[in-house]
Every structure is written in C-alpha cells, then in structure tokens.
Scaffold this motif. Structure first.
Motif, PDB file in Angstrom:
ATOM      1  N   GLY A   1      13.108  -7.006  -4.922  1.00 18.77           N
ATOM      2  CA  GLY A   1      13.945  -5.677  -4.976  1.00 18.77           C
ATOM      3  C   GLY A   1      14.378  -5.300  -3.816  1.00 18.77           C
ATOM      4  O   GLY A   1      15.229  -4.630  -3.738  1.00 18.77           O
TER       5      GLY A   1
ATOM      6  N   LYS B   1       0.968  -1.446  -0.010  1.00 14.52           N
ATOM      7  CA  LYS B   1      -0.100   0.241   0.620  1.00 14.52           C
ATOM      8  C   LYS B   1       1.025   1.257   0.292  1.00 14.52           C
ATOM      9  O   LYS B   1       0.594   2.360  -0.618  1.00 14.52           O
ATOM     10  CB  LYS B   1      -1.047  -0.202   1.692  1.00 14.52           C
ATOM     11  CG  LYS B   1      -2.214  -1.381   1.536  1.00 14.52           C
ATOM     12  CD  LYS B   1      -2.654  -1.573   2.370  1.00 14.52           C
ATOM     13  CE  LYS B   1      -3.198  -2.656   2.326  1.00 14.52           C
ATOM     14  NZ  LYS B   1      -4.430  -3.209   3.323  1.00 14.52           N
TER      15      LYS B   1
ATOM     16  N   GLY C   1       9.967  -8.767   0.465  1.00 12.52           N
ATOM     17  CA  GLY C   1      10.857  -8.880   1.392  1.00 12.52           C
ATOM     18  C   GLY C   1      10.719  -9.206   2.556  1.00 12.52           C
ATOM     19  O   GLY C   1      12.011  -9.154   3.251  1.00 12.52           O
TER      20      GLY C   1
ATOM     21  N   GLU D   1       6.004 -10.843  -6.127  1.00 10.48           N
ATOM     22  CA  GLU D   1       6.241  -9.765  -6.154  1.00 10.48           C
ATOM     23  C   GLU D   1       5.408  -9.712  -7.921  1.00 10.48           C
ATOM     24  O   GLU D   1       5.278  -9.128  -8.286  1.00 10.48           O
ATOM     25  CB  GLU D   1       7.602  -8.978  -6.752  1.00 10.48           C
ATOM     26  CG  GLU D   1       8.244  -9.111  -5.423  1.00 10.48           C
ATOM     27  CD  GLU D   1       8.918 -10.025  -4.227  1.00 10.48           C
ATOM     28  OE1 GLU D   1       9.255 -11.327  -4.995  1.00 10.48           O
ATOM     29  OE2 GLU D   1       9.657  -9.429  -3.623  1.00 10.48           O
TER      30      GLU D   1
HETATM   31  N1  CAA Z   1       2.188  -4.836   2.086  1.00 10.78           N
HETATM   32  C1  CAA Z   1       0.618  -5.009   2.859  1.00 10.78           C
HETATM   33  N2  CAA Z   1      -0.567  -4.804   3.289  1.00 10.78           N
HETATM   34  C2  CAA Z   1       0.001  -6.345   3.644  1.00 10.78           C
HETATM   35  C3  CAA Z   1       0.492  -6.943   2.804  1.00 10.78           C
HETATM   36  C4  CAA Z   1       1.526  -6.462   2.105  1.00 10.78           C
HETATM   37  N3  CAA Z   1       2.933  -7.253   1.678  1.00 10.78           N
HETATM   38  N4  CAA Z   1       0.206  -8.106   3.376  1.00 10.78           N
HETATM   39  C5  CAA Z   1      -0.844  -8.082   4.097  1.00 10.78           C
HETATM   40  N5  CAA Z   1      -0.905  -7.105   4.253  1.00 10.78           N
HETATM   41  C6  CAA Z   1      -2.214  -7.077   4.975  1.00 10.78           C
HETATM   42  C7  CAA Z   1      -4.153  -7.631   4.309  1.00 10.78           C
HETATM   43  O1  CAA Z   1      -3.716  -6.105   3.245  1.00 10.78           O
HETATM   44  C8  CAA Z   1      -4.309  -6.831   5.395  1.00 10.78           C
HETATM   45  O2  CAA Z   1      -4.719  -5.725   5.571  1.00 10.78           O
HETATM   46  P1  CAA Z   1      -6.268  -5.418   5.739  1.00 10.78           P
HETATM   47  O3  CAA Z   1      -7.074  -5.985   6.785  1.00 10.78           O
HETATM   48  O4  CAA Z   1      -6.660  -4.124   5.790  1.00 10.78           O
HETATM   49  O5  CAA Z   1      -6.980  -5.303   4.454  1.00 10.78           O
HETATM   50  C9  CAA Z   1      -3.895  -7.924   6.287  1.00 10.78           C
HETATM   51  O6  CAA Z   1      -2.723  -7.957   6.160  1.00 10.78           O
HETATM   52  C10 CAA Z   1      -4.068  -9.233   6.245  1.00 10.78           C
HETATM   53  O7  CAA Z   1      -3.662  -9.734   5.122  1.00 10.78           O
HETATM   54  P2  CAA Z   1      -4.763 -10.444   4.386  1.00 10.78           P
HETATM   55  O8  CAA Z   1      -5.987  -9.988   4.561  1.00 10.78           O
HETATM   56  O9  CAA Z   1      -4.495 -10.453   2.885  1.00 10.78           O
HETATM   57  O10 CAA Z   1      -4.497 -12.588   5.071  1.00 10.78           O
HETATM   58  P3  CAA Z   1      -4.277 -13.565   4.360  1.00 10.78           P
HETATM   59  O11 CAA Z   1      -4.620 -14.630   5.716  1.00 10.78           O
HETATM   60  O12 CAA Z   1      -5.841 -13.903   3.474  1.00 10.78           O
HETATM   61  O13 CAA Z   1      -3.487 -13.971   3.256  1.00 10.78           O
HETATM   62  C11 CAA Z   1      -0.946 -13.596   1.962  1.00 10.78           C
HETATM   63  C12 CAA Z   1      -1.982 -14.111   3.024  1.00 10.78           C
HETATM   64  C13 CAA Z   1      -1.391 -13.863   0.978  1.00 10.78           C
HETATM   65  C14 CAA Z   1       0.387 -13.387   2.687  1.00 10.78           C
HETATM   66  C15 CAA Z   1      -1.153 -12.408   1.331  1.00 10.78           C
HETATM   67  O14 CAA Z   1      -2.401 -11.084   2.256  1.00 10.78           O
HETATM   68  C16 CAA Z   1      -0.476 -11.777   0.658  1.00 10.78           C
HETATM   69  O15 CAA Z   1      -0.607 -12.281  -0.138  1.00 10.78           O
HETATM   70  N6  CAA Z   1       0.228 -10.476   0.917  1.00 10.78           N
HETATM   71  C17 CAA Z   1       1.380 -10.467  -0.093  1.00 10.78           C
HETATM   72  C18 CAA Z   1       2.737 -10.855  -0.696  1.00 10.78           C
HETATM   73  C19 CAA Z   1       3.156 -10.433  -0.974  1.00 10.78           C
HETATM   74  O16 CAA Z   1       2.950 -10.376  -2.894  1.00 10.78           O
HETATM   75  N7  CAA Z   1       4.420  -9.896  -0.431  1.00 10.78           N
HETATM   76  C20 CAA Z   1       5.345  -9.153  -2.121  1.00 10.78           C
HETATM   77  C21 CAA Z   1       5.035  -7.698  -1.334  1.00 10.78           C
HETATM   78  S1  CAA Z   1       6.099  -6.801  -2.622  1.00 10.78           S
HETATM   79  C22 CAA Z   1       7.765  -6.476  -1.913  1.00 10.78           C
HETATM   80  O17 CAA Z   1       8.041  -7.399  -1.006  1.00 10.78           O
HETATM   81  C23 CAA Z   1       8.503  -6.512  -3.045  1.00 10.78           C
HETATM   82  C24 CAA Z   1      10.933  -6.130  -2.233  1.00 10.78           C
HETATM   83  O18 CAA Z   1      11.067  -7.621  -3.411  1.00 10.78           O
HETATM   84  C25 CAA Z   1      10.791  -6.075  -1.383  1.00 10.78           C
END
Ligand code: CAA
Length: 257
Positions: free
Chosen positions: A139, A68, A108, A131
């Motif tokens: 990244g 976000k 990350g 990602e």
């Molecule tokens: N960033 C921001 N918020 C996150 C988050 C993230 N990476 N991962 C989870 N959250 C938040 C969700 O938005 C949610 O918030 P709300 O209740 O306010 O909506 C809360 O945490 C709980 O998450 P879920 O409801 O999604 O929980 P779940 O148990 O249904 O799913 C999960 C768990 C599969 C881990 C899912 O949360 C998910 O896919 N998260 C993202 C994973 C991801 O894509 N990570 C990579 C990020 S990009 C990165 O890291 C770049 C890099 O190289 C450094």
C-alpha cells in the motif's frame, strides 16, 4: 527540532535520518511517517545539506508498516485518512536521497527504500513484500515501484508469494544499486553521498528530475525534458566551472550558481 522515532543529524553536506524503533524492527507507524517526512523536508530546505541518507539499524531498515497500529482499523478509517498517502511528501524532496539498507526491508520498509533515489544494501539485507501473508497487499507503492524497478515477473513473485530475497538477488534484479559488506554499509554510503555532495546541486537535482521523468512520460517527452534540462545547465556558472576545470586539469569548485 527533536524527534522520538528517528535520529536526524547533518555534517559535511550529508543529512542522515536513522529510523529508531529497534524494539519493533523499525516498523513504520504514523509517528515515523510524520517525523521522517518532516525531517527530510527540513533537510531539503537546509542550504547546508546537499544529499540525504535514510537508514535503519543492523537488524532492520524497517520491517514494514506497523501492523499493530493498523490491525483493527476499518475500511472507512483508512479510506478517509487516505492511509499511507502522507509518504508522498518524501517523493517530493528535491535533493538526492540514498537508502542504506541492512537487515529487513519488508513491506513498507522495502517501499520506503524504493522512494529513495537509489539503494545501497548490506550483504545482510532482506527485501520482500509479505503483505499477502496478512490478508492485504502493498500500500506504499510496492505494486508500482517494485514493478518498475524489477519487472512484472519478479514483482508478481514477491508480492504473490511474500518470499524474501537477499541482497545479491536484489542487486541482480535491479532493485539495489550496490551491495557492500554489512560493516562497511554506512562508510560506503557516506562515501557515495560525499561524492554527490561535491557536485553542483543544480546538476544533481536536474539528474533526479530527469531520471524520475522516465517513469512518468513517453520516451520522446522524456528525451525532450532531458535535453531542455541539459540546455538549462548552460545558463549556470557551474557548467562553465565544470568544463573549464576539466580543460585546466583541476578539480571543479561548484557554487550552485
Ligand atoms: N509491525 C509492528 N511490529 C513489528 C513489525 C511490524 N511490521 N515487524 C516486527 N515487529 C515487532 C514484533 O511484533 C516484535 O515485537 P514484540 O517483541 O513486542 O513481540 C518485534 O518487532 C521483533 O519482531 P519478531 O519477534 O517477529 O522478530 P523475528 O526476528 O522473529 O522476525 C520478521 C523478524 C520476520 C521481520 C518478523 O518480525 C515479521 O515477519 N515482521 C512483519 C513483516 C511484515 O509483514 N511486514 C509488512 C507489514 S504490512 C505493510 O508494510 C503494508 C504496506 O504495504 C505499507
């Protein structure tokens, strides 16, 4: 020093940093970056701390960088801020760092765990570099440290498909040093940390520098670096104490001198 997104406490030579954003599955935003790196540097400078543990909670070590916070950023913004470069501070910490991972270590979060010197995983741990599903790529070191840790085939698999792997596969692949039952994660990690805390800090830092040199140099340069670091140990009291204690069949008492 008080922090809002992490908890920092130290006892018996172990400095523990707990990422504490449970509502966001410990997503790593800029504040976590600033606080975690500052706290790790403070432990590095604290003579009472000899080893550092980074952990999260039962559900997530960290589910990645904060999506976000990044979603609406432009190329110019992330380029000029050199987004994620601040994490390099953690890799300059000289004392040993253990990552204790339960639940999600994604994006990350996986990359942060790999910045530690080794990972102890709960049997609930899930690692991945998802990602690709967000239209981007790792990244914070995923394409580099993961490839060095588990090789090209698995790193490509994880980074291109975004699939998660469990603790067993992570251990089999060489990403994780040990897998323990989830309810024993912190106790087992503390036990490992306590053992390291009793060694000579001169030797533990020497080990860390030499193993890390393996990723930066040729074999012959790395072997020379190792030998010179080994030779340097003979200038320390701790080498005398360690070897005499062995001959005298007693526990060594190291003094970092
Ligand atoms: N960033 C921001 N918020 C996150 C988050 C993230 N990476 N991962 C989870 N959250 C938040 C969700 O938005 C949610 O918030 P709300 O209740 O306010 O909506 C809360 O945490 C709980 O998450 P879920 O409801 O999604 O929980 P779940 O148990 O249904 O799913 C999960 C768990 C599969 C881990 C899912 O949360 C998910 O896919 N998260 C993202 C994973 C991801 O894509 N990570 C990579 C990020 S990009 C990165 O890291 C770049 C890099 O190289 C450094």
């Amino acid at each position: 020093m008080s922090y809002e997104t992490i908890l920092a406490e130290s006892s018996e030579g172990i400095g523990t940093l707990t990422i504490n954003r449970p509502g966001a599955l410990n997503a790593l935003n800029s504040q976590v970056l600033a606080e975690l790196t500052s706290a790790a540097e403070a432990f590095d400078a604290d003579p009472e701390v000899r080893v550092i543990v980074i952990t999260g909670n039962e559900k997530a070590f960290a589910a990645g960088a904060d999506i976000k916070e990044m979603a609406e950023k432009s190329y110019a913004e992330v380029y000029l801020a050199d987004w994620f470069a601040g994490w390099d501070r953690l890799t300059r910490v000289r004392k040993p760092i253990i990552a204790a991972v339960a639940g999600y270590a994604l994006g990350g979060g996986c990359e942060l765990a790999m910045m530690a010197d080794f990972i102890i995983a709960a049997d609930t741990a899930k690692f991945g570099q998802p990602e690709i599903n967000l239209g981007v790529m790792p990244g914070m070191g995923g394409s580099q440290r993961l490839t060095r840790a588990i090789g090209k085939a698995k790193a490509m698999d994880l980074c291109l498909t975004g699939r998660f792997i469990g603790a067993e596969e992570a251990e089999r692949s060489g990403l994780v040093a040990r897998v323990v039952p989830a309810d024993e994660l912190l106790a087992e990690t503390r036990k490992a940390a306590a053992g390291i805390a009793q060694k000579s800090l001169l030797a533990t830092i020497g080990v860390k520098e030499a193993v890390n040199a393996a990723f930066e140099t040729t074999l012959s340069q790395g072997l020379l670096f190792e030998r010179r670091t080994f030779h340097a140990a003979f200038g320390t009291q701790d080498q005398k104490e360690g070897m005499r204690a062995f001959s005298e069949k007693r526990e060594a008492k190291f003094t970092d001198s």
